[in-house]
Scaffold this active site. Structure first.
Site, PDB file in Angstrom:
ATOM      1  N   LYS A   1      51.813  32.061  34.389  1.00  0.00           N
ATOM      2  CA  LYS A   1      52.182  33.532  34.733  1.00  0.00           C
ATOM      3  C   LYS A   1      53.828  33.409  34.804  1.00  0.00           C
ATOM      4  O   LYS A   1      54.764  34.510  34.564  1.00  0.00           O
ATOM      5  CB  LYS A   1      51.445  33.984  35.857  1.00  0.00           C
ATOM      6  CG  LYS A   1      49.852  34.379  35.321  1.00  0.00           C
ATOM      7  CD  LYS A   1      48.859  34.578  36.672  1.00  0.00           C
ATOM      8  CE  LYS A   1      47.485  34.897  35.963  1.00  0.00           C
ATOM      9  NZ  LYS A   1      46.870  35.121  37.219  1.00  0.00           N
TER      10      LYS A   1
ATOM     11  N   GLN B   1      46.294  34.500  43.232  1.00  0.00           N
ATOM     12  CA  GLN B   1      45.328  34.048  42.242  1.00  0.00           C
ATOM     13  C   GLN B   1      44.018  33.718  42.762  1.00  0.00           C
ATOM     14  O   GLN B   1      43.720  33.289  43.893  1.00  0.00           O
ATOM     15  CB  GLN B   1      46.047  32.704  41.946  1.00  0.00           C
ATOM     16  CG  GLN B   1      45.230  31.973  40.705  1.00  0.00           C
ATOM     17  CD  GLN B   1      45.217  32.809  39.370  1.00  0.00           C
ATOM     18  OE1 GLN B   1      46.212  33.605  39.187  1.00  0.00           O
ATOM     19  NE2 GLN B   1      44.265  32.650  38.414  1.00  0.00           N
TER      20      GLN B   1
ATOM     21  N   ASP C   1      47.065  43.331  39.611  1.00  0.00           N
ATOM     22  CA  ASP C   1      45.992  42.873  39.033  1.00  0.00           C
ATOM     23  C   ASP C   1      45.144  44.180  39.022  1.00  0.00           C
ATOM     24  O   ASP C   1      43.830  43.980  38.354  1.00  0.00           O
ATOM     25  CB  ASP C   1      45.305  42.085  40.020  1.00  0.00           C
ATOM     26  CG  ASP C   1      45.508  40.584  39.689  1.00  0.00           C
ATOM     27  OD1 ASP C   1      45.670  40.016  38.492  1.00  0.00           O
ATOM     28  OD2 ASP C   1      45.761  39.770  40.742  1.00  0.00           O
TER      29      ASP C   1
HETATM   30  N1  GUN Z   1      41.612  34.483  38.205  1.00  0.00           N
HETATM   31  C1  GUN Z   1      41.391  34.656  37.094  1.00  0.00           C
HETATM   32  N2  GUN Z   1      41.718  35.889  36.195  1.00  0.00           N
HETATM   33  C2  GUN Z   1      42.555  36.153  37.447  1.00  0.00           C
HETATM   34  C3  GUN Z   1      43.341  37.353  37.250  1.00  0.00           C
HETATM   35  O1  GUN Z   1      43.645  38.333  36.263  1.00  0.00           O
HETATM   36  N3  GUN Z   1      44.058  37.658  38.297  1.00  0.00           N
HETATM   37  C4  GUN Z   1      44.001  36.799  39.421  1.00  0.00           C
HETATM   38  N4  GUN Z   1      44.820  37.082  40.456  1.00  0.00           N
HETATM   39  N5  GUN Z   1      43.320  36.046  39.590  1.00  0.00           N
HETATM   40  C5  GUN Z   1      42.472  35.627  38.566  1.00  0.00           C
END
Ligand code: GUN
Length: 293
Positions: free
Chosen positions: A53, A97, A120
């Protein structure tokens, strides 16, 4: 093999180029979008995702900040960081996350994030807006990525029966909401099946579009797929290959079997994965736009 491969890497690159353009315009107006990425603990998969990311931010011109908190952090410690990031005008988007370590109350952390920084799309406000059909603002990253894969590969869900396997808050539920939207590029008839559904195959066999998001390697076998269906595999599972003894990534779909039956299919890796990040980058740019004064 019958199915056409839907190339998530190529489609994500297309979207990222569009996002980079958006970021360029914003930056020229004096708003450089900033994304804060919070990782709690040492989960190896989460560490990889977070690193990807941060790398993606640099590629599209978004400023990123990484906060790595110790595995034993308390909910209050995470909340204190969120409060600081909420108050920082240089931070447009905040991502924690998932999943954090078990002692951290994730629901509480999500609720603490300023909904205008919720890249998110996990907050009550943004999930609510999604459900009542809002087309603008933050979109759930992975489900939005799936919609773009369908749209940009020429597979319009309109009038089709879409079956979603899985009911998580991150993928299954928002996925169903997006497919159901009364809007161009959606308008599907949607069925959601899950661990409490007896005879899942009965439903998947009728799916024109099948989205697998259950986190079980090779769950969808060829005989669960309707001939000619479009199969989207959201699963990213780590398995040990018995032939080599090495770890490898594997989707929720038995790719070799499903590819013999489907008309189009996404691979793992290189399908939905890059689209989740493209969705996040788009949301971070949208966050910058929201905070443009
Ligand atoms: N863990 C798995 N997918 C995601 C996501 O799209 N965002 C976040 N913050 N954590 C995740």
């Amino acid at each position: 093999m019958l199915a056409k491969i839907i190339d998530g890497k190529a489609i994500a690159a297309e979207i990222n180029a569009e996002t980079a353009e958006m970021v360029k315009v914003l930056t020229a107006k004096g708003k450089l979008p900033g994304l804060a990425v919070v990782l709690v603990g040492e989960d190896p998969a989460s560490q990889v995702y977070v690193k990807n990311k941060i790398k993606a931010c640099a590629a599209v011109g978004i400023r990123s900040e990484m906060y790595h908190l110790p595995a034993e952090s308390s909910t209050e410690e995470v909340l204190a960081l969120i409060a600081k990031l909420n108050a920082d005008p240089a931070v447009d988007g905040i991502l924690v996350q998932s999943p954090p370590p078990p002692q951290v109350d994730e629901a509480k952390v999500i609720l603490a994030i300023d909904p205008d920084k919720d890249v998110d799309c996990f907050s009550e406000r943004n999930v609510g807006r999604l459900l009542i059909g809002q087309q603008k603002g933050f979109m759930p990253c992975t489900p939005w990525g799936v919609m773009e894969l369908l749209r940009r590969s020429g597979n319009d869900p309109k009038g089709k029966h879409a079956v979603v396997i899985g009911r998580s808050n991150i993928v299954g539920k928002p996925m169903a909401a997006l497919l159901l939207q009364k809007a161009a590029g959606a308008n599907a008839t949607v069925t959601v099946v899950h661990s409490g559904t007896p005879d899942i195959r009965r439903f998947t066999r009728d799916a024109d579009i099948l989205v697998a998001a259950i986190g079980k390697p090779n769950f969808v076998s060829g005989d669960m797929v309707k001939p000619g269906a479009v199969v989207i595999d959201v699963g990213i599972n780590r398995v040990v290959d018995p032939a080599t003894g090495k770890g490898r990534l594997c989707g929720d779909v038995n790719f070799a079997e499903a590819a013999e039956v489907a008309s189009a299919i996404t691979p793992v890796p290189g399908g939905v994965g890059p689209m989740t990040i493209a969705g996040l980058m788009r949301n971070a740019a949208v966050a910058g736009e929201m905070h443009l004064k």
